[in-house]
Design an enzyme around this catalytic site. Structure first.
Site, PDB file in Angstrom:
ATOM      1  N   SER A 182       3.246  -3.101  -2.552  1.00 45.05           N
ATOM      2  CA  SER A 182       4.317  -2.484  -3.336  1.00 45.05           C
ATOM      3  C   SER A 182       4.630  -3.336  -4.567  1.00 45.05           C
ATOM      4  CB  SER A 182       5.582  -2.344  -2.481  1.00 45.05           C
ATOM      5  OG  SER A 182       5.344  -1.518  -1.363  1.00 45.05           O
ATOM      6  N   HIS A 188       2.457   3.326  -0.766  1.00 45.61           N
ATOM      7  CA  HIS A 188       1.052   2.941  -0.580  1.00 45.61           C
ATOM      8  C   HIS A 188       0.205   4.204  -0.632  1.00 45.61           C
ATOM      9  CE1 HIS A 188       1.403  -1.342   0.812  1.00 45.61           C
ATOM     10  NE2 HIS A 188       2.650  -0.942   0.950  1.00 45.61           N
ATOM     11  N   HIS A 231      -0.683  -1.806   7.921  1.00 48.04           N
ATOM     12  CA  HIS A 231       0.227  -2.844   8.384  1.00 48.04           C
ATOM     13  C   HIS A 231       0.231  -2.902   9.910  1.00 48.04           C
ATOM     14  CE1 HIS A 231       1.726  -1.775   4.372  1.00 48.04           C
ATOM     15  NE2 HIS A 231       2.267  -2.989   4.314  1.00 48.04           N
ATOM     16  N   TYR A 280       2.734  -3.184  11.785  1.00 48.04           N
ATOM     17  CA  TYR A 280       3.854  -2.440  12.380  1.00 48.04           C
ATOM     18  C   TYR A 280       3.573  -0.939  12.515  1.00 48.04           C
ATOM     19  CZ  TYR A 280       5.102  -1.469   7.467  1.00 48.04           C
ATOM     20  OH  TYR A 280       5.079  -1.088   6.141  1.00 48.04           O
ATOM     21  N   GLU A 281       2.492  -0.467  11.914  1.00 46.66           N
ATOM     22  CA  GLU A 281       2.207   0.967  11.998  1.00 46.66           C
ATOM     23  C   GLU A 281       1.687   1.367  13.380  1.00 46.66           C
ATOM     24  OE1 GLU A 281       0.428   2.800   8.369  1.00 46.66           O
ATOM     25  OE2 GLU A 281       0.271   0.715   7.711  1.00 46.66           O
ATOM     26  N   ALA A 312       4.918  -7.172  -1.507  1.00 45.76           N
ATOM     27  CA  ALA A 312       6.340  -7.254  -1.834  1.00 45.76           C
ATOM     28  C   ALA A 312       6.985  -8.127  -0.780  1.00 45.76           C
ATOM     29  CB  ALA A 312       6.969  -5.862  -1.835  1.00 45.76           C
ATOM     30  N   ASN A 348      13.898  -8.572  -3.160  1.00 45.40           N
ATOM     31  CA  ASN A 348      15.245  -8.738  -2.619  1.00 45.40           C
ATOM     32  C   ASN A 348      15.407 -10.157  -2.086  1.00 45.40           C
ATOM     33  OD1 ASN A 348      13.380  -7.253  -0.466  1.00 45.40           O
ATOM     34  ND2 ASN A 348      14.733  -8.649   0.643  1.00 45.40           N
ATOM     35  N   HIS A 362      13.894   0.264   2.711  1.00 45.13           N
ATOM     36  CA  HIS A 362      12.580   0.427   2.083  1.00 45.13           C
ATOM     37  C   HIS A 362      12.724   1.093   0.719  1.00 45.13           C
ATOM     38  CE1 HIS A 362       8.273   0.413   1.981  1.00 45.13           C
ATOM     39  NE2 HIS A 362       8.211   1.711   1.783  1.00 45.13           N
TER      40      HIS A 362
END
Length: 264
Positions: free
Chosen positions: A24, A55, A77, A79-80, A107, A226, A238
């Site tokens: 990102s 993405h 990723h 976490y997917e 990011a 952030n 997100h």
């Protein structure tokens, strides 16, 4: 036709030597690719179908300056699905295609008050906080990968010199990987700060491990979207990450293109 054969057929005489994974905030790099060839991941057997907003799922072939590149716009990723080896096959294919260097982008959240959102950070090292590895299940001595200088010192120096020459501020620091997809708690942020991290994110580390296993040199940069939880009053989401990434994409991508074009 497997993914490698498909790419070779589409690439023609082009022989990519630099592989790039876009996170990102870095999607604008594709605007700097000349003579671009686009191949949807859906046409490449074993390539991931990203489920994350921001993405895309496209492999770009072409040139940045005089460098022949293969640019992955979109990654898998951990976490997917819970598996952290989702980028294994794509990186194996790009290595077989002839790539010797992997340029990674992501990011990230800043753990330093002097590195605010919209900053760029050169990754000097990483902390694999979940202690998950994409090499689990492999056999042979090659799986015992040396992670000292995982982020190539010569490539880091090169990137820093390009940024300095442009008058751009490029921080340098340690990236901590957490699995996600939830954002970290303030207590977790304090923990990671205490471990010596400068930024935190949910990607990059598995790909770096895979790249080093494959013998690829690695350069990585983070776009700071952030502050970590508890370090500011901003509400993390997100959508907020994507908004910040979009705002700074042109600047980040311009610098990245210049770094790649002048790679040794």
């Amino acid at each position: 036709m497997n993914a490698l054969s498909t790419i070779q057929a589409r690439a023609g005489q082009l022989q990519p030597r630099i592989a790039v994974v876009l996170g990102s905030g870095w999607g604008g790099l594709t605007e700097h690719i000349t003579d671009a060839i686009q191949i949807p991941y859906s046409e490449l057997e074993g390539f991931p179908q990203p489920t994350v907003a921001g993405h895309s799922a496209m492999l770009w072939l072409g040139k940045i300056g005089n460098q022949a590149v293969a640019v992955m716009s979109g990654r898998k990723h951990g976490y997917e699905t819970g598996a952290v080896d989702g980028m294994a096959l794509p990186l194996q294919v790009l290595q077989a295609l002839g790539c010797h260097t992997l340029v990674q982008t992501n990011a990230a959240g800043s753990l330093r008050l002097d590195m605010p959102p919209q900053s760029l950070m050169l990754v000097s090292d990483h902390i694999n906080l979940p202690q998950r590895s994409p090499l689990v299940g492999l056999t042979g001595n090659q799986r015992f990968v040396n992670m000292v200088d995982a982020y190539d010192p010569e490539l880091k120096q090169h990137a820093a010199l390009i940024a300095k020459g442009q008058g751009a501020t490029l921080f340098e620091g340690v990236y901590a990987w957490l699995l996600g997809p939830q954002f970290e708690t303030p207590a977790e942020i304090r923990l990671v700060q205490g471990l010596g991290a400068d930024a935190v994110g949910m990607s990059t580390v598995p790909e770096t491990i895979l790249a080093r296993y494959l013998g690829l040199r690695v350069l990585a940069l983070s776009f700071i979207t952030n502050y970590g939880a508890g370090l500011s009053t901003e509400q993390l989401s997100h959508a907020h990450t994507l908004e910040q990434a979009q705002e700074g994409s042109a600047k980040a991508s311009r610098l990245l293109a210049d770094i790649i074009a002048a790679l040794p």
